[in-house]
Design a protein around this motif. Structure first.
Motif, short mmCIF file in Angstrom:
data_model
loop_
_atom_site.label_atom_id
_atom_site.label_comp_id
_atom_site.label_asym_id
_atom_site.label_seq_id
_atom_site.Cartn_x
_atom_site.Cartn_y
_atom_site.Cartn_z
N PHE A 184 -47.84 2.80 19.35
CA PHE A 184 -49.00 2.07 19.86
C PHE A 184 -50.07 2.00 18.76
N GLY A 185 -49.61 1.63 17.56
CA GLY A 185 -50.49 1.59 16.40
C GLY A 185 -51.61 0.58 16.50
N GLN A 186 -51.51 -0.40 17.43
CA GLN A 186 -52.59 -1.37 17.61
C GLN A 186 -53.82 -0.73 18.24
N LEU A 187 -53.64 0.43 18.85
CA LEU A 187 -54.74 1.18 19.43
C LEU A 187 -55.19 2.27 18.47
N SER A 188 -56.46 2.57 18.47
CA SER A 188 -56.94 3.74 17.73
C SER A 188 -56.47 4.99 18.46
N VAL A 189 -56.55 6.12 17.80
CA VAL A 189 -56.17 7.38 18.44
C VAL A 189 -57.04 7.63 19.67
N GLU A 190 -58.32 7.28 19.58
CA GLU A 190 -59.21 7.46 20.73
C GLU A 190 -58.81 6.57 21.90
N GLU A 191 -58.51 5.32 21.61
CA GLU A 191 -58.08 4.40 22.67
C GLU A 191 -56.79 4.87 23.33
N LEU A 192 -55.85 5.31 22.51
CA LEU A 192 -54.58 5.80 23.07
C LEU A 192 -54.81 7.08 23.86
N SER A 193 -55.72 7.92 23.42
CA SER A 193 -56.03 9.15 24.15
C SER A 193 -56.60 8.85 25.53
N ILE A 194 -57.49 7.87 25.60
CA ILE A 194 -58.06 7.49 26.89
C ILE A 194 -56.96 7.01 27.83
N ALA A 195 -56.09 6.14 27.31
CA ALA A 195 -54.99 5.63 28.13
C ALA A 195 -54.05 6.76 28.54
N ILE A 210 -63.96 2.67 27.78
CA ILE A 210 -63.05 1.60 28.16
C ILE A 210 -63.72 0.24 28.03
N LYS A 211 -65.02 0.17 28.43
CA LYS A 211 -65.76 -1.09 28.27
C LYS A 211 -65.83 -1.48 26.81
N ASN A 212 -66.06 -0.49 25.93
CA ASN A 212 -66.14 -0.77 24.50
C ASN A 212 -64.81 -1.25 23.94
N ILE A 213 -63.73 -0.64 24.44
CA ILE A 213 -62.40 -1.07 24.00
C ILE A 213 -62.20 -2.54 24.34
N LEU A 214 -62.53 -2.89 25.58
CA LEU A 214 -62.34 -4.27 26.03
C LEU A 214 -63.21 -5.24 25.24
N ALA A 215 -64.42 -4.81 24.93
CA ALA A 215 -65.35 -5.69 24.21
C ALA A 215 -64.96 -5.85 22.75
N GLY A 216 -64.38 -4.80 22.16
CA GLY A 216 -64.15 -4.81 20.72
C GLY A 216 -62.75 -5.11 20.28
N THR A 217 -61.83 -5.38 21.22
CA THR A 217 -60.44 -5.60 20.83
C THR A 217 -59.88 -6.84 21.51
N ALA A 218 -60.54 -7.97 21.30
CA ALA A 218 -60.12 -9.21 21.97
C ALA A 218 -58.71 -9.60 21.59
N ALA A 219 -58.34 -9.36 20.34
CA ALA A 219 -57.00 -9.74 19.89
C ALA A 219 -55.93 -8.97 20.65
N LEU A 220 -56.19 -7.68 20.85
CA LEU A 220 -55.24 -6.87 21.59
C LEU A 220 -55.16 -7.32 23.03
N THR A 221 -56.31 -7.60 23.63
CA THR A 221 -56.33 -8.02 25.03
C THR A 221 -55.55 -9.31 25.21
N SER A 222 -55.64 -10.21 24.23
CA SER A 222 -54.95 -11.48 24.36
C SER A 222 -53.45 -11.30 24.38
N THR A 223 -52.93 -10.20 23.79
CA THR A 223 -51.49 -9.95 23.80
C THR A 223 -51.10 -9.01 24.92
N GLY A 224 -52.07 -8.56 25.69
CA GLY A 224 -51.74 -7.70 26.83
C GLY A 224 -51.79 -6.23 26.52
#
Length: 294
Positions: A54-65, A11-25
């Motif tokens: 949820f194509g903006q997320l990788s399969v791994e990111e979506l799996s975690i969520a 989750i930390k890596n997701i937050l660090a590596g996806t600033a564009a996604l975070t900016s859109t929520g």
């Protein structure tokens, strides 16, 4: 299943590596350095989410969520991503990858050779992975009347049933609306789909009842589900109109619909297939799952 430490790091890596996604929520449901609180679900419905929404997320990111929200599976995932789902203890609740596309399907004999090859190759892979459902499509009418489409579709599908039965895999044809989203698609009404199931004559061929699509093309959702539930293997959701969140701005009463589905004794999956437009897209998913968890 990933350990808690691994999940926190991911989750930390997701937050660090996806600033564009975070900016859109997209990922604002994650708290930096902390896990999302697991959503406690009632267990009457097996919940899933469609990967493409949820194509903006990788399969791994979506799996975690998905794990944190309490989902058991992700829909419309093919073989290359199954190991990621398995890493998180998730199922592929509706496998894909054997279809040609939504337009060229079983209702046209010119595509039977290709489809039979694709599905004959894929069915054993689905079974080997431990999954049960594989999506298929009628294809567009392209001038074919209902009877011709039924005859052609049944002819093609029947040739796969022995293999599907052997591997305990169900081919599931999706009902899609032809009014707004998929002009000319043939399997656009429940009676047509039910008649095809009857003609194929195997428990290993059923329908994917997409609530969004069928509200658009025929309405009468609850009565239709109750009358035809034995022909349905899977459900998809989305808000009407627009295919967005299951919120107060759309017309379907999902609480009543889910209660009707549970009342039929359904034991399969209900997959969220809405396109989120709100800033916090994972929050929208959590809310939809909570609404549908009756």
């Amino acid at each position: 299943m990933a350990s808690n430490e691994y999940r926190r790091k991911a989750i930390k890596n997701i937050l660090a590596g996806t600033a564009a996604l975070t900016s859109t929520g997209m990922l604002s449901s994650f708290n930096s350095g902390k896990e999302m609180s697991a959503q406690v679900l009632k267990g009457n419905i097996n919940h899933s989410v469609c990967r493409w929404c949820f194509g903006q997320l990788s399969v791994e990111e979506l799996s975690i969520a998905a794990k944190e929200i309490g989902l058991k599976a992700i829909d419309l995932v093919g073989p290359k991503d199954w190991p990621t789902l398995q890493k998180y203890g998730l199922e592929s609740s509706m496998c894909n990858g054997a279809e040609i596309n939504l337009v060229n399907g079983f209702n046209d004999k010119q595509y039977h050779s290709k489809l039979l090859k694709n599905y004959s190759d894929m069915i054993p892979l689905v079974a080997k992975a431990g999954y049960k459902n594989l999506i298929c499509f009628s294809g567009n009418r392209a001038g074919k009347d209902d009877e011709t489409g039924l005859t052609n579709s049944a002819e093609g599908l029947k040739q796969l049933m022995a293999l599907a039965e052997k591997h305990k895999v169900t081919l599931v044809m999706e009902l899609l609306n032809s009014k707004i989203d998929h002009k000319d698609y043939q399997c656009d009404k429940t009676p047509w789909g039910v008649e095809l199931v009857k003609r194929v004559g195997s428990d290993n061929f059923k329908l994917l009842y997409d609530i969004y699509h069928m509200q658009i093309d025929e309405g009468d959702v609850i009565r239709t589900i109750k009358a035809n539930h034995q022909y349905i293997a899977h459900y998809h959701t989305a808000g009407v109109p627009g295919r967005h969140e299951l919120d107060e701005f759309q017309e379907l009463n999902y609480l009543a619909i889910m209660k009707a589905i549970v009342g039929t004794g359904f034991k399969g999956y209900v997959a969220q297939e809405f396109i989120p437009v709100k800033a916090d897209k994972l929050a929208s998913l959590r809310q939809a799952v909570a609404l549908c968890d009756v």
